[in-house]
Structure formats: structure tokens, C-alpha cells
Design a protein around this motif. Structure first.
Motif, mmCIF file in Angstrom:
data_model
loop_
_atom_site.group_PDB
_atom_site.id
_atom_site.type_symbol
_atom_site.label_atom_id
_atom_site.label_comp_id
_atom_site.label_asym_id
_atom_site.label_seq_id
_atom_site.Cartn_x
_atom_site.Cartn_y
_atom_site.Cartn_z
ATOM 1 N N ASP A 71 0.820 -1.217 0.000
ATOM 2 C CA ASP A 71 0.000 0.000 0.000
ATOM 3 C C ASP A 71 0.852 1.265 0.000
ATOM 4 O OD1 ASP A 71 -2.478 -1.341 -0.013
ATOM 5 O OD2 ASP A 71 -2.336 -1.666 2.147
ATOM 6 N N GLU A 87 -1.324 6.239 7.722
ATOM 7 C CA GLU A 87 -0.828 4.995 8.312
ATOM 8 C C GLU A 87 0.658 4.816 7.976
ATOM 9 O OE1 GLU A 87 -2.070 1.348 10.277
ATOM 10 O OE2 GLU A 87 -3.392 2.938 9.591
ATOM 11 N N SER A 138 -1.042 8.585 2.815
ATOM 12 C CA SER A 138 -1.618 7.759 3.875
ATOM 13 C C SER A 138 -1.159 8.226 5.248
ATOM 14 C CB SER A 138 -1.196 6.295 3.673
ATOM 15 O OG SER A 138 -1.609 5.511 4.763
ATOM 16 N N ARG A 198 5.056 6.369 1.593
ATOM 17 C CA ARG A 198 3.655 6.747 1.770
ATOM 18 C C ARG A 198 3.633 8.251 2.001
ATOM 19 N NH1 ARG A 198 1.628 1.865 5.776
ATOM 20 N NH2 ARG A 198 1.468 0.288 4.129
#
Length: 165
Positions: free
Chosen positions: A39, A138, A136, A133
Motif C-alpha cells: 500500500d 498509516e 496515507s 507513503r
């Protein structure tokens, strides 16, 4: 130039072009699969050039991808260069300037979390897998780093062959 030598020269040029296109396609697939599996919204795949001691961005995903494709990093410089030098994965969570190892580096973009993993085959550095990332909230965690390390290990033999072509 004889007709035979001309034909051999043309075959050599076509083979070089095919090899280059195959390298680009394979490295892009590897990077896209790694980004999808973790991701990540971007990253680079760098191949190590032993003779010049540099890492070259051969595949990129995400913002600024066209500006960073083909750029090089010396081993020991920046985050990926440090991962290459130490042959240890590096996980960055939060602002780069909050990490004492890299506090003096100039940021190129706001990255919420990132990682750089050495790709090693037969005890030799082949390249670096960098994932990030930016959108995001996260952050990457140790489990993500472990997954990415598994991906780097699994692609190392193929990338090792590509770097010799």
C-alpha cells in the motif's frame, strides 16, 4: 563495412534495445507489485553500478516520477545510499528531520513514512527498493519492512541477471 558485419551490427543494436526495454518492463513490474503489496503510493527501484559506486533509478512510481527516473545516488549518500552502504534496511516514520540519522538531509517532498531495502544476491548488492507513503496517515511498521524484505529477496536473482545484460 561488409554486408555481414552490417547485419551483425544491426542485430546487436536491436538486441541492446530489446534488452533495455525488457529491463525497464521487468523493473517497473517489480516496483508496481511491491507498491501494491505494501500500500505504498510511490517508490523507486535502483540498480547498483559497481564500477561507479552509484545507484541509478531505473523504475519509479508516484509523483515526480519523470524527474527522478535515471537520477543517481552515490553509495553512502541520502537514505538509499546509506542502506546500500550498510546493507541494512532503513525504516523512516514521520518527518525526516525528526530522525537523527538523516536530520541534515534536504527533503524533496513530504513523506509520511518510507523504507529503503538493499537487494542482495549471492552476497553482492544488486540494488535498492525504496517505498514511500505520502498521502496515507498509516505509517509503515516493522511487519511492512519484513514483507518488503521478502519481496527484495525474491526478486534479487532476476534483478542480478538484468544488471549483467
Amino acid at each position: 563495412m561488409s554486408k555481414r558485419n552490417k547485419v551483425l551490427s544491426e542485430i546487436s543494436i536491436d538486441t541492446g534495445r530489446l534488452t533495455s526495454d525488457a529491463q525497464r518492463a521487468i523493473t517497473e513490474v517489480v516496483l508496481r507489485l511491491a507498491c501494491s503489496a505494501l500500500d505504498a503510493d510511490g517508490g523507486t527501484l535502483q540498480i547498483f553500478n559497481q564500477s561507479s559506486n552509484v545507484l541509478c533509478n531505473v523504475a519509479t512510481v508516484g509523483e515526480n516520477r519523470h524527474q527522478i527516473l535515471g537520477k543517481t545516488v552515490m553509495v553512502g549518500e541520502r537514505i538509499s545510499g546509506r542502506a546500500a552502504q550498510t546493507r541494512e534496511p532503513i525504516l523512516i516514520v514521520g518527518d525526516l528531520h525528526n530522525d537523527r540519522r538523516f536530520a541534515r538531509l534536504r527533503k524533496y517532498e513530504d513523506i509520511a513514512s518510507g523504507m529503503s531495502l538493499p537487494i542482495i544476491h549471492a552476497n553482492k548488492l544488486v540494488g535498492i527498493l525504496n517505498l514511500k507513503r505520502t498521502t496515507s496517515k498509516e505509517p509503515f511498521v516493522e511487519e511492512d519492512l519484513s514483507k518488503a524484505a521478502d519481496i527484495a529477496k525474491s526478486v534479487a536473482p532476476a534483478l542480478s541477471l538484468l544488471s549483467t545484460l
